[in-house]
Design an enzyme around this catalytic site. Sequence first.
Site, PDB file in Angstrom:
ATOM      1  N   SER A 276     100.676 -14.235 -83.332  1.00  0.00           N
ATOM      2  CA  SER A 276     101.970 -13.555 -83.420  1.00  0.00           C
ATOM      3  C   SER A 276     103.127 -14.521 -83.184  1.00  0.00           C
ATOM      4  O   SER A 276     104.124 -14.501 -83.926  1.00  0.00           O
ATOM      5  CB  SER A 276     102.030 -12.389 -82.428  1.00  0.00           C
ATOM      6  OG  SER A 276     101.771 -12.807 -81.113  1.00  0.00           O
ATOM      7  N   HIS A 306      93.489 -10.432 -82.398  1.00  0.00           N
ATOM      8  CA  HIS A 306      94.662 -10.749 -81.581  1.00  0.00           C
ATOM      9  C   HIS A 306      95.027  -9.514 -80.750  1.00  0.00           C
ATOM     10  O   HIS A 306      94.238  -9.068 -79.931  1.00  0.00           O
ATOM     11  CB  HIS A 306      95.805 -11.218 -82.494  1.00  0.00           C
ATOM     12  CG  HIS A 306      96.973 -11.829 -81.762  1.00  0.00           C
ATOM     13  ND1 HIS A 306      96.916 -12.275 -80.463  1.00  0.00           N
ATOM     14  CD2 HIS A 306      98.253 -12.065 -82.169  1.00  0.00           C
ATOM     15  CE1 HIS A 306      98.087 -12.765 -80.107  1.00  0.00           C
ATOM     16  NE2 HIS A 306      98.932 -12.640 -81.122  1.00  0.00           N
ATOM     17  N   HIS A 352      88.673 -16.709 -74.867  1.00  0.00           N
ATOM     18  CA  HIS A 352      90.056 -17.022 -75.213  1.00  0.00           C
ATOM     19  C   HIS A 352      90.078 -18.320 -76.004  1.00  0.00           C
ATOM     20  O   HIS A 352      89.278 -19.216 -75.756  1.00  0.00           O
ATOM     21  CB  HIS A 352      90.922 -17.155 -73.948  1.00  0.00           C
ATOM     22  CG  HIS A 352      92.386 -17.167 -74.224  1.00  0.00           C
ATOM     23  ND1 HIS A 352      93.051 -18.316 -74.592  1.00  0.00           N
ATOM     24  CD2 HIS A 352      93.310 -16.179 -74.208  1.00  0.00           C
ATOM     25  CE1 HIS A 352      94.333 -18.033 -74.780  1.00  0.00           C
ATOM     26  NE2 HIS A 352      94.508 -16.738 -74.561  1.00  0.00           N
ATOM     27  N   ARG A 361      96.734 -13.490 -66.242  1.00  0.00           N
ATOM     28  CA  ARG A 361      97.267 -12.166 -66.557  1.00  0.00           C
ATOM     29  C   ARG A 361      96.236 -11.087 -66.213  1.00  0.00           C
ATOM     30  O   ARG A 361      96.595  -9.973 -65.822  1.00  0.00           O
ATOM     31  CB  ARG A 361      97.678 -12.102 -68.031  1.00  0.00           C
ATOM     32  CG  ARG A 361      98.761 -13.107 -68.403  1.00  0.00           C
ATOM     33  CD  ARG A 361      98.990 -13.151 -69.900  1.00  0.00           C
ATOM     34  NE  ARG A 361      97.783 -13.559 -70.613  1.00  0.00           N
ATOM     35  CZ  ARG A 361      97.648 -13.549 -71.951  1.00  0.00           C
ATOM     36  NH1 ARG A 361      98.655 -13.147 -72.711  1.00  0.00           N
ATOM     37  NH2 ARG A 361      96.519 -13.941 -72.504  1.00  0.00           N
ATOM     38  N   ASP A 407      93.426  -8.703 -72.124  1.00  0.00           N
ATOM     39  CA  ASP A 407      93.084  -7.414 -72.717  1.00  0.00           C
ATOM     40  C   ASP A 407      91.976  -6.693 -71.960  1.00  0.00           C
ATOM     41  O   ASP A 407      91.822  -5.470 -72.093  1.00  0.00           O
ATOM     42  CB  ASP A 407      92.636  -7.606 -74.171  1.00  0.00           C
ATOM     43  CG  ASP A 407      93.748  -8.158 -75.037  1.00  0.00           C
ATOM     44  OD1 ASP A 407      94.899  -7.729 -74.860  1.00  0.00           O
ATOM     45  OD2 ASP A 407      93.472  -9.017 -75.888  1.00  0.00           O
TER      46      ASP A 407
END
Length: 470
Positions: A276, A306, A352, A361, A407
């Site tokens: 992105s 993604h 990743h 995160r 995620d």
Amino acid sequence: MVVFRSLSAISRLRSRAQVQQSSLSNSVRWLHSSELDLKSQMQEIIPEQQDRLKKLKSEHGKVPVGNITVDMVLGGMRGMTGLLWETSLLDADEGIRFRGMSIPECQKVLPSAQSGEEPLPEGLLWLLLTGKVPTKEQVNALSKELAHRAAVPDYVYKAIDALPSTAHPMTQFASGVMALQVQSEFQKAYEQGDIHKSKYWEPTFEDALNLIARVPVLASYVYRRMYKDGSIIPLDDSLDYGANFSHMLGYDSPQMKELMRLYVTIHSDHEGGNVSAHAGHLVGSALSDPYLSFAAALNGLAGPLHGLANQEVLLWIKSVVEECGENISKEQLKDYVWKTLNSGKVVPGYGHGVLRKPDPRYVCQREFALKHLPDDPLFQLVSKLYEVVPPILTELGKVKNPWPNVDAHSGVLLNYYGLTEARYYTVLFGVSRSLGICSQLIWDRALGLPLERPKSVNMDWLDNFMRLNH
């Protein structure tokens, strides 16, 4: 089924909405400025960064920064150092740094809401754009400015309404962003032809802040249209950015507002090489305005490899519960993970492209869950996965990073507070990513970065090259 109300009622609702401390990088400035206006801060900082870029080019322009291998050419340019991205830097071991600051450092020094602990996204936006840690007064002023900029023209809603309510939320969201482009200040200035390229950043700044301000309004409209019978909740200009987004979605609990502040902050930027961010930079390099560039970024984010992964994670976790129950043992969970892998699928939320350790995160979301929802069955399942999956992926031998990424956790938190529609989750990611992509677009224009145009080759060229050189 969505219940459609009269056009006049919807119009009235829209009208209401429209009136509404460790060692850090040298790029971070710890001195707080008394100036509350973000644009004036940019006008002060940009000239010195322009000079810095000129010096780098003149003194070191011919110095190589890495070697390109055939694997890199065939592997999606993975690992190539080839982009300038000022707002954040990703390290394989320690994770993301925003202007030199880690996520724990941001949580410590960025202003929070009066009743909360998590950093306000407006504070991170200020940091991304200026490299400075803002004061609470600066963040409050920026909150008010974004609320002032948040009015969305009626034709944008009509563009979304032209799509079936069953269209994927990202399709509706990206369509709304494209409709916003009609008001682009950059396009207007460029077509008039009376703006010097050194000033391109100024209308880009206006577009970027307008876009950042309006995407939560668009995103919440899509959500309410799809899942809440089309009943719209207007923006509340007394709330901060994250709290307002939660409010417009229909979630007003203090903890959900805190979660949204954290969510938007940690998802905002992740260097320039992800799909992105790279798509936004690539399209922007053609002097496309922020709306066109961000719409391209959203279309990349919508891909299963993604941003769509955060949707897939919760759906997979719920499939575990459906088949094995909430109180699944670690041995049962191991069997289910192997079953997933042996069917040719991946365990969503693990691995990743850059990171080689647990995603910071993920870690800060886990800390949030331990504080606010330690007994939630789905969180406990996520915790078991954290123990079970990495050893299996390591044993498999094909995964460079067996650890969870961002995620792997976000869906469980959202689900706990009532936002259970996993198909919508990527839109939340998109709203967050507007901060990083738009910040970098402003700097792209301020630094005069050129059209991106890498060289491509075919397999014949590679065969000939290897034969002649090796």
